[in-house]
Scaffold this active site. Structure first.
Site, PDB file in Angstrom:
ATOM      1  CB  CYS A 155      -0.916   0.008   1.214  1.00 33.76           C
ATOM      2  SG  CYS A 155      -2.142  -1.309   1.141  1.00 33.76           S
TER       3      CYS A 155
HETATM    4  N1  LIG Z   1      -2.775  -5.851   2.110  1.00 29.93           N
HETATM    5  C1  LIG Z   1      -3.263  -4.793   2.673  1.00 29.93           C
HETATM    6  O1  LIG Z   1      -2.932  -4.486   3.795  1.00 29.93           O
HETATM    7  C2  LIG Z   1      -4.269  -3.909   1.964  1.00 29.93           C
HETATM    8  C3  LIG Z   1      -4.950  -2.956   2.724  1.00 29.93           C
HETATM    9  C4  LIG Z   1      -5.870  -2.158   2.105  1.00 29.93           C
HETATM   10  C5  LIG Z   1      -6.077  -2.264   0.737  1.00 29.93           C
HETATM   11  N2  LIG Z   1      -5.391  -3.181   0.001  1.00 29.93           N
HETATM   12  C6  LIG Z   1      -5.667  -3.274  -1.431  1.00 29.93           C
HETATM   13  O2  LIG Z   1      -6.461  -4.412  -1.669  1.00 29.93           O
HETATM   14  C7  LIG Z   1      -6.152  -5.011  -2.923  1.00 29.93           C
HETATM   15  C8  LIG Z   1      -5.757  -6.454  -2.716  1.00 29.93           C
HETATM   16  O3  LIG Z   1      -4.586  -6.498  -1.941  1.00 29.93           O
HETATM   17  P1  LIG Z   1      -4.132  -7.783  -1.145  1.00 29.93           P
HETATM   18  O4  LIG Z   1      -3.122  -7.328  -0.179  1.00 29.93           O
HETATM   19  O5  LIG Z   1      -5.306  -8.537  -0.663  1.00 29.93           O
HETATM   20  O6  LIG Z   1      -3.424  -8.607  -2.309  1.00 29.93           O
HETATM   21  P2  LIG Z   1      -2.922 -10.125  -2.230  1.00 29.93           P
HETATM   22  O7  LIG Z   1      -1.823 -10.245  -3.196  1.00 29.93           O
HETATM   23  O8  LIG Z   1      -2.702 -10.527  -0.809  1.00 29.93           O
HETATM   24  O9  LIG Z   1      -4.164 -10.954  -2.729  1.00 29.93           O
HETATM   25  C9  LIG Z   1      -4.683 -10.854  -4.011  1.00 29.93           C
HETATM   26  C10 LIG Z   1      -5.203 -12.212  -4.412  1.00 29.93           C
HETATM   27  O10 LIG Z   1      -5.825 -12.047  -5.686  1.00 29.93           O
HETATM   28  C11 LIG Z   1      -5.531 -13.173  -6.466  1.00 29.93           C
HETATM   29  N3  LIG Z   1      -5.750 -12.789  -7.852  1.00 29.93           N
HETATM   30  C12 LIG Z   1      -4.964 -12.057  -8.669  1.00 29.93           C
HETATM   31  N4  LIG Z   1      -5.573 -11.888  -9.855  1.00 29.93           N
HETATM   32  C13 LIG Z   1      -6.751 -12.530  -9.776  1.00 29.93           C
HETATM   33  C14 LIG Z   1      -7.813 -12.715 -10.675  1.00 29.93           C
HETATM   34  N5  LIG Z   1      -7.791 -12.178 -11.886  1.00 29.93           N
HETATM   35  N6  LIG Z   1      -8.864 -13.458 -10.286  1.00 29.93           N
HETATM   36  C15 LIG Z   1      -8.900 -13.997  -9.052  1.00 29.93           C
HETATM   37  N7  LIG Z   1      -7.931 -13.845  -8.147  1.00 29.93           N
HETATM   38  C16 LIG Z   1      -6.869 -13.112  -8.510  1.00 29.93           C
HETATM   39  C17 LIG Z   1      -4.104 -13.543  -6.098  1.00 29.93           C
HETATM   40  O11 LIG Z   1      -3.842 -14.893  -6.410  1.00 29.93           O
HETATM   41  C18 LIG Z   1      -4.112 -13.265  -4.601  1.00 29.93           C
HETATM   42  O12 LIG Z   1      -4.449 -14.417  -3.852  1.00 29.93           O
HETATM   43  C19 LIG Z   1      -5.070  -4.129  -3.515  1.00 29.93           C
HETATM   44  O13 LIG Z   1      -5.655  -3.152  -4.332  1.00 29.93           O
HETATM   45  C20 LIG Z   1      -4.463  -3.461  -2.301  1.00 29.93           C
HETATM   46  O14 LIG Z   1      -3.859  -2.217  -2.605  1.00 29.93           O
HETATM   47  C21 LIG Z   1      -4.500  -4.012   0.600  1.00 29.93           C
END
Ligand SMILES: NC(=O)c1ccc[n+]([C@@H]2O[C@H](COP(=O)([O-])OP(=O)(O)OC[C@H]3O[C@@H](n4cnc5c(N)ncnc54)[C@H](O)[C@@H]3O)[C@@H](O)[C@H]2O)c1
Length: 401
Positions: A257
């Site tokens: 992030c």
């Molecule tokens: N991690 C955090 O602390 C956090 C906090 C707030 C917001 N976010 C936002 O949330 C979003 C997700 O982040 P995250 O940390 O959960 O990511 P992550 O990498 O932990 O998880 C994403 C998941 O999506 C899957 N994926 C990718 N492409 C895909 C598709 N086309 N279809 C289905 N699954 C798919 C991946 O295999 C993975 O398991 C991002 O935009 C991030 O900026 C993250």
């Protein structure tokens, strides 16, 4: 109600665990390994208990899948896929595009689609809606909303329930249904007047942190040059009961992030002809911290690290998580190796990273602490090398910022 959550990572799985109490969840992910693990009831995310997952699986309320046919009859879809940067540090909406394709090709009746992935203002209206419409074989009147995620993995005091949640729909009906969904498992909902405000607020929250971390990192360098303690100075400033918020210096910022979201804001600002100089510079200051730290270590060690064994302690981007995305440790290691040091790293929470395994916490010439997990003993860190440089401020008796 059946809910598809696209992406079962930090955000998607966390939502699944909370929403599983009220809804039937289809956790859609493109990673087979994650799907298999989740269907066995094994969580890969800190803060999501395997026992909770097993409870929902047993009750028939959770299924992990990558089959489009499993989301054909859902009532609601949440998008929680990565929004990283491209090689040239531009917003990369490729994962969002793929999620839209999955939704467009498989969801055959009108549903509410909520985006939780972080992106720039206008993503829901100008990108997600048109993309889903493009991939739908026939026109479907879906409802669209945004609710940016604020989860902080590994954090105990704030979670999905007690963290206020921003949201906005593209239409009043979308807003009302979004409120209905989250109100089941979130105590405080904050509706804003447009999806763009919600999208911008999320980016600004993390930009605020990026800029303040850069400021304190710059100040750490100023304090050192003045021969005063940065920590004592910050504690002194923090006695002011208003108008000050304490941030602490570090080797830089990591995770999915803080190093990424401000660049989304800067990119959309510049597309609209608005300056983002402050945001861009903050990012640079944080990235330069690793070089500064290595310079300090070199100075303290006779101006030369050639052939010296250096142990980097903690390579996760923050304490008590195994997440190494954008970790500052990577740049620290790179700069140390450029100086000729023989670098290994110790982090049993991470275990394996970039084809290397966590090394024992001892026997080095120099140790550089980048991240201090709670379970790592301070005394053992101090005993691991005759010279220890601590970038966290948590290892008493070590050299540091
Ligand atoms: N991690 C955090 O602390 C956090 C906090 C707030 C917001 N976010 C936002 O949330 C979003 C997700 O982040 P995250 O940390 O959960 O990511 P992550 O990498 O932990 O998880 C994403 C998941 O999506 C899957 N994926 C990718 N492409 C895909 C598709 N086309 N279809 C289905 N699954 C798919 C991946 O295999 C993975 O398991 C991002 O935009 C991030 O900026 C993250």
């Amino acid at each position: 109600m059946k809910v598809a959550i696209i992406g079962q990572g930090y955000v998607g799985l966390t939502i699944s665990a909370f929403a599983g109490e009220f809804f039937e969840i289809v956790g859609f992910d493109s990673n087979f390994k994650i799907i298999d693990q989740l269907n066995e009831g094994i969580s890969h995310i800190e803060g999501v208990d395997s026992a909770t997952l097993q409870k929902w699986i047993k009750a028939g309320r959770y299924l992990a899948t990558n089959r489009g046919s499993d989301i054909v009859d859902v009532d609601l879809v949440v998008i929680a896929v990565p929004t990283p940067l491209t090689e040239d540090r531009k917003p990369d909406l490729g994962f969002i595009e793929a999620a839209c394709k999955t939704i467009g090709e498989n969801v055959k009746r009108p549903v509410l689609i909520i985006n939780e992935s972080t992106s720039f203002p206008g993503t829901l209206r100008n990108y997600i809606k048109p993309a889903i419409e493009k991939y739908s074989p026939s026109p479907i009147a879906h409802l669209y909303a945004i609710s940016p995620e604020r989860v902080d993995p590994g954090r105990g005091d704030f979670n999905q329930k007690n963290t206020p949640r921003l949201f906005a729909g593209l239409t009043p009906e979308a807003s009302a249904k979004t409120r209905e969904f989250y109100s089941k498992f979130c105590d405080q909902l904050v509706e804003v007047s447009s999806p763009e405000v919600a999208e911008a607020a999320k980016l600004f929250e993390n930009t605020f942190r990026q800029v303040n971390i850069a400021l304190v990192n710059e100040f750490a360098q100023i304090a050192h040059s003045l021969g005063i303690s940065v920590y004592e100075t910050l504690d002194a400033a923090n006695t002011k009961p208003y108008g000050f918020m304490k941030f602490t210096p570090s080797a830089g910022v990591g995770g999915h992030c803080i190093p990424v979201d401000p660049t989304y804001l800067a990119a959309i600002a510049e597309d609209h002809g608005a300056p983002a100089t402050f945001i861009r510079r903050a990012n640079e200051v944080n990235l330069e911290m690793s070089e500064y730290i290595v310079r300090r270590v070199v100075e303290d060690n006779g101006g030369n690290l050639q052939g010296k064994s250096v142990l980097v302690v903690g390579v996760a981007y923050k304490p008590n998580v195994a997440d190494v995305r954008e970790t500052a440790a990577e740049l620290v290691i790179e700069h140390l190796r450029r100086k000729g040091a023989v670098v290994s790293w110790h982090d049993d929470v991470v275990g394996n990273w970039k084809g290397e395994s966590s090394a024992p916490l001892d026997g080095a010439d120099i140790a550089v602490v980048v991240t201090k997990h709670d379970g790592v003993d301070e005394k053992k860190i101090l005993a691991s090398a005759p010279y220890v440089f601590d970038t966290t401020g948590k290892v008493k008796g070590a050299k540091g910022l």
